[in-house]
Write a protein that holds these residues in place. Structure first.
Motif, PDB file in Angstrom:
ATOM      1  N   ALA A  34       0.810  -1.217   0.000  1.00 47.53           N
ATOM      2  CA  ALA A  34       0.000   0.000   0.000  1.00 47.53           C
ATOM      3  C   ALA A  34       0.847   1.272   0.000  1.00 47.53           C
ATOM      4  CB  ALA A  34      -0.934   0.004   1.210  1.00 47.53           C
ATOM      5  N   ALA A  35       2.172   1.103   0.115  1.00 45.16           N
ATOM      6  CA  ALA A  35       3.056   2.270   0.217  1.00 45.16           C
ATOM      7  C   ALA A  35       3.344   2.870  -1.152  1.00 45.16           C
ATOM      8  CB  ALA A  35       4.361   1.878   0.889  1.00 45.16           C
ATOM      9  N   GLY A  36       3.151   4.164  -1.240  1.00 45.86           N
ATOM     10  CA  GLY A  36       3.557   4.900  -2.422  1.00 45.86           C
ATOM     11  C   GLY A  36       4.890   5.571  -2.172  1.00 45.86           C
ATOM     12  N   SER A  37       5.398   5.437  -0.935  1.00 48.25           N
ATOM     13  CA  SER A  37       6.635   6.104  -0.564  1.00 48.25           C
ATOM     14  C   SER A  37       7.303   5.376   0.592  1.00 48.25           C
ATOM     15  CB  SER A  37       6.333   7.542  -0.131  1.00 48.25           C
ATOM     16  OG  SER A  37       7.463   8.144   0.446  1.00 48.25           O
ATOM     17  N   SER A  38       8.608   5.245   0.480  1.00 47.79           N
ATOM     18  CA  SER A  38       9.444   4.777   1.593  1.00 47.79           C
ATOM     19  C   SER A  38      10.625   5.720   1.692  1.00 47.79           C
ATOM     20  CB  SER A  38       9.961   3.359   1.351  1.00 47.79           C
ATOM     21  OG  SER A  38       8.911   2.437   1.342  1.00 47.79           O
ATOM     22  N   VAL A  39      10.915   6.160   2.895  1.00 51.05           N
ATOM     23  CA  VAL A  39      12.051   7.045   3.139  1.00 51.05           C
ATOM     24  C   VAL A  39      12.950   6.368   4.163  1.00 51.05           C
ATOM     25  CG1 VAL A  39      12.775   9.271   4.092  1.00 51.05           C
ATOM     26  CG2 VAL A  39      10.768   9.149   2.609  1.00 51.05           C
ATOM     27  N   VAL A  40      14.244   6.331   3.869  1.00 54.89           N
ATOM     28  CA  VAL A  40      15.231   5.763   4.789  1.00 54.89           C
ATOM     29  C   VAL A  40      16.289   6.820   5.053  1.00 54.89           C
ATOM     30  CG1 VAL A  40      16.936   3.948   5.179  1.00 54.89           C
ATOM     31  CG2 VAL A  40      14.848   3.435   3.882  1.00 54.89           C
ATOM     32  N   PHE A  41      16.506   7.118   6.334  1.00 48.73           N
ATOM     33  CA  PHE A  41      17.561   8.052   6.735  1.00 48.73           C
ATOM     34  C   PHE A  41      18.588   7.273   7.541  1.00 48.73           C
ATOM     35  CE2 PHE A  41      19.646  10.507   9.981  1.00 48.73           C
ATOM     36  CZ  PHE A  41      20.200  11.540   9.244  1.00 48.73           C
ATOM     37  N   SER A  42      19.857   7.415   7.165  1.00 48.68           N
ATOM     38  CA  SER A  42      20.949   6.810   7.918  1.00 48.68           C
ATOM     39  C   SER A  42      21.898   7.909   8.350  1.00 48.68           C
ATOM     40  CB  SER A  42      21.684   5.784   7.046  1.00 48.68           C
ATOM     41  OG  SER A  42      22.792   5.253   7.738  1.00 48.68           O
ATOM     42  N   GLY A  43      22.044   8.081   9.647  1.00 51.32           N
ATOM     43  CA  GLY A  43      22.993   9.048  10.185  1.00 51.32           C
ATOM     44  C   GLY A  43      24.328   8.364  10.388  1.00 51.32           C
ATOM     45  N   THR A  44      25.358   8.839   9.696  1.00 48.07           N
ATOM     46  CA  THR A  44      26.653   8.173   9.720  1.00 48.07           C
ATOM     47  C   THR A  44      27.699   8.964  10.506  1.00 48.07           C
ATOM     48  OG1 THR A  44      27.233   9.182   7.601  1.00 48.07           O
ATOM     49  CG2 THR A  44      26.265   6.984   7.531  1.00 48.07           C
ATOM     50  N   VAL A  45      28.704   8.255  10.975  1.00 50.64           N
ATOM     51  CA  VAL A  45      29.805   8.869  11.710  1.00 50.64           C
ATOM     52  C   VAL A  45      30.693   9.601  10.710  1.00 50.64           C
ATOM     53  CG1 VAL A  45      31.802   8.435  13.197  1.00 50.64           C
ATOM     54  CG2 VAL A  45      29.729   7.032  13.432  1.00 50.64           C
ATOM     55  N   ARG A  46      30.993  10.853  11.013  1.00 52.44           N
ATOM     56  CA  ARG A  46      31.842  11.653  10.122  1.00 52.44           C
ATOM     57  C   ARG A  46      33.204  11.900  10.783  1.00 52.44           C
ATOM     58  NH1 ARG A  46      27.581  15.614  11.646  1.00 52.44           N
ATOM     59  NH2 ARG A  46      28.518  16.896  13.258  1.00 52.44           N
ATOM     60  N   ASN A  47      34.128  12.418  10.003  1.00 48.40           N
ATOM     61  CA  ASN A  47      35.501  12.586  10.488  1.00 48.40           C
ATOM     62  C   ASN A  47      35.754  13.909  11.204  1.00 48.40           C
ATOM     63  OD1 ASN A  47      35.541  14.416   8.415  1.00 48.40           O
ATOM     64  ND2 ASN A  47      37.238  13.468   7.296  1.00 48.40           N
ATOM     65  N   HIS A  48      34.703  14.624  11.520  1.00 45.38           N
ATOM     66  CA  HIS A  48      34.850  15.872  12.258  1.00 45.38           C
ATOM     67  C   HIS A  48      33.607  16.111  13.099  1.00 45.38           C
ATOM     68  CE1 HIS A  48      32.527  17.021   8.725  1.00 45.38           C
ATOM     69  NE2 HIS A  48      32.043  18.012   9.459  1.00 45.38           N
ATOM     70  N   SER A  49      33.759  16.994  14.046  1.00 51.58           N
ATOM     71  CA  SER A  49      32.678  17.396  14.934  1.00 51.58           C
ATOM     72  C   SER A  49      32.851  18.891  15.145  1.00 51.58           C
ATOM     73  CB  SER A  49      32.815  16.625  16.256  1.00 51.58           C
ATOM     74  OG  SER A  49      31.783  16.947  17.135  1.00 51.58           O
ATOM     75  N   PRO A  50      31.819  19.613  15.549  1.00 51.26           N
ATOM     76  CA  PRO A  50      31.999  21.056  15.745  1.00 51.26           C
ATOM     77  C   PRO A  50      33.228  21.369  16.608  1.00 51.26           C
ATOM     78  CG  PRO A  50      29.691  20.489  15.956  1.00 51.26           C
ATOM     79  CD  PRO A  50      30.449  19.188  15.844  1.00 51.26           C
ATOM     80  N   GLY A  51      34.164  22.098  16.020  1.00 54.87           N
ATOM     81  CA  GLY A  51      35.368  22.485  16.734  1.00 54.87           C
ATOM     82  C   GLY A  51      36.448  21.428  16.783  1.00 54.87           C
ATOM     83  N   ARG A  52      36.220  20.277  16.136  1.00 54.48           N
ATOM     84  CA  ARG A  52      37.211  19.193  16.172  1.00 54.48           C
ATOM     85  C   ARG A  52      37.394  18.601  14.781  1.00 54.48           C
ATOM     86  NH1 ARG A  52      36.485  14.967  20.897  1.00 54.48           N
ATOM     87  NH2 ARG A  52      38.498  14.401  20.039  1.00 54.48           N
ATOM     88  N   SER A  53      38.634  18.448  14.396  1.00 56.43           N
ATOM     89  CA  SER A  53      38.924  17.703  13.170  1.00 56.43           C
ATOM     90  C   SER A  53      39.697  16.459  13.586  1.00 56.43           C
ATOM     91  CB  SER A  53      39.732  18.562  12.199  1.00 56.43           C
ATOM     92  OG  SER A  53      40.961  18.919  12.794  1.00 56.43           O
ATOM     93  N   GLY A  54      39.842  15.537  12.680  1.00 57.18           N
ATOM     94  CA  GLY A  54      40.617  14.342  12.990  1.00 57.18           C
ATOM     95  C   GLY A  54      39.878  13.311  13.825  1.00 57.18           C
ATOM     96  N   VAL A  55      38.558  13.368  13.842  1.00 60.22           N
ATOM     97  CA  VAL A  55      37.789  12.368  14.569  1.00 60.22           C
ATOM     98  C   VAL A  55      37.951  11.028  13.844  1.00 60.22           C
ATOM     99  CG1 VAL A  55      35.454  11.642  15.229  1.00 60.22           C
ATOM    100  CG2 VAL A  55      36.133  14.045  15.466  1.00 60.22           C
ATOM    101  N   SER A  56      38.277   9.982  14.574  1.00 64.66           N
ATOM    102  CA  SER A  56      38.485   8.678  13.951  1.00 64.66           C
ATOM    103  C   SER A  56      37.351   7.703  14.236  1.00 64.66           C
ATOM    104  CB  SER A  56      39.801   8.059  14.429  1.00 64.66           C
ATOM    105  OG  SER A  56      39.736   7.798  15.821  1.00 64.66           O
ATOM    106  N   HIS A  57      36.618   7.928  15.319  1.00 65.42           N
ATOM    107  CA  HIS A  57      35.489   7.061  15.632  1.00 65.42           C
ATOM    108  C   HIS A  57      34.612   7.722  16.693  1.00 65.42           C
ATOM    109  CE1 HIS A  57      38.279   5.940  18.862  1.00 65.42           C
ATOM    110  NE2 HIS A  57      37.262   5.386  19.495  1.00 65.42           N
ATOM    111  N   LEU A  58      33.465   7.149  16.892  1.00 64.37           N
ATOM    112  CA  LEU A  58      32.492   7.654  17.857  1.00 64.37           C
ATOM    113  C   LEU A  58      32.228   6.552  18.874  1.00 64.37           C
ATOM    114  CD1 LEU A  58      30.123   9.941  18.268  1.00 64.37           C
ATOM    115  CD2 LEU A  58      28.717   8.180  17.253  1.00 64.37           C
TER     116      LEU A  58
END
Length: 140
Positions: A34-58
């Motif tokens: 019955a779906a005319g629409s499916s939306v999938v959002f994936s929030g991924t770990v990035r290599n920076h955070s506000p005020g920080r670069s060089g992030v390697s993991h969360l």
């Protein structure tokens, strides 16, 4: 919109896991004839955070039962506001590398606006409510 309580619905998948999130499995789960629409959002770990670069993991910590209850509350609110057919919300805990999915929300409905709006609501609420504690790390 959905009158039955969350626990009585087979159309809901909620989880908190220390295993990689299978975003494709969530996409398949929300599939509905019955779906005319499916939306999938994936929030991924990035290599920076506000005020920080060089992030390697969360590092993400949460009490699974408490986090699942909060996610269920948010999903229930979305189900009350939009005519959702199927919905999934899965959050990761533990050590996550760059590019890994930390959270995934999938929603299906008859119309794209409802799917987009419900998905955005769930992810925005997951971000704004305290589901757990995240910290950015640099590997040494």
């Amino acid at each position: 919109m959905n009158e039955r309580p969350l626990a009585a619905r087979e159309s809901v998948w909620i989880d908190v896991t220390d295993q990689p999130i299978d975003t494709q499995a969530l996409s398949v789960f929300v599939g509905d004839p019955a779906a005319g629409s499916s939306v999938v959002f994936s929030g991924t770990v990035r290599n920076h955070s506000p005020g920080r670069s060089g992030v390697s993991h969360l590092e993400y910590e949460a009490y699974a039962d408490v986090a699942k209850a909060k996610i269920a509350e948010i999903v229930d609110e979305a189900c009350a506001r939009w005519p959702i057919l199927q919905i999934a919300a899965v959050h990761r805990v533990g050590s996550l590398d760059i590019g890994e999915s930390a959270v995934c929300v999938a929603v299906s409905s008859a119309h794209r606006k409802d799917s987009f709006d419900a998905c955005r609501y769930v992810i925005d609420e997951l971000k704004s409510r305290e589901i757990g504690r995240a910290s950015c790390r640099e590997r040494v």
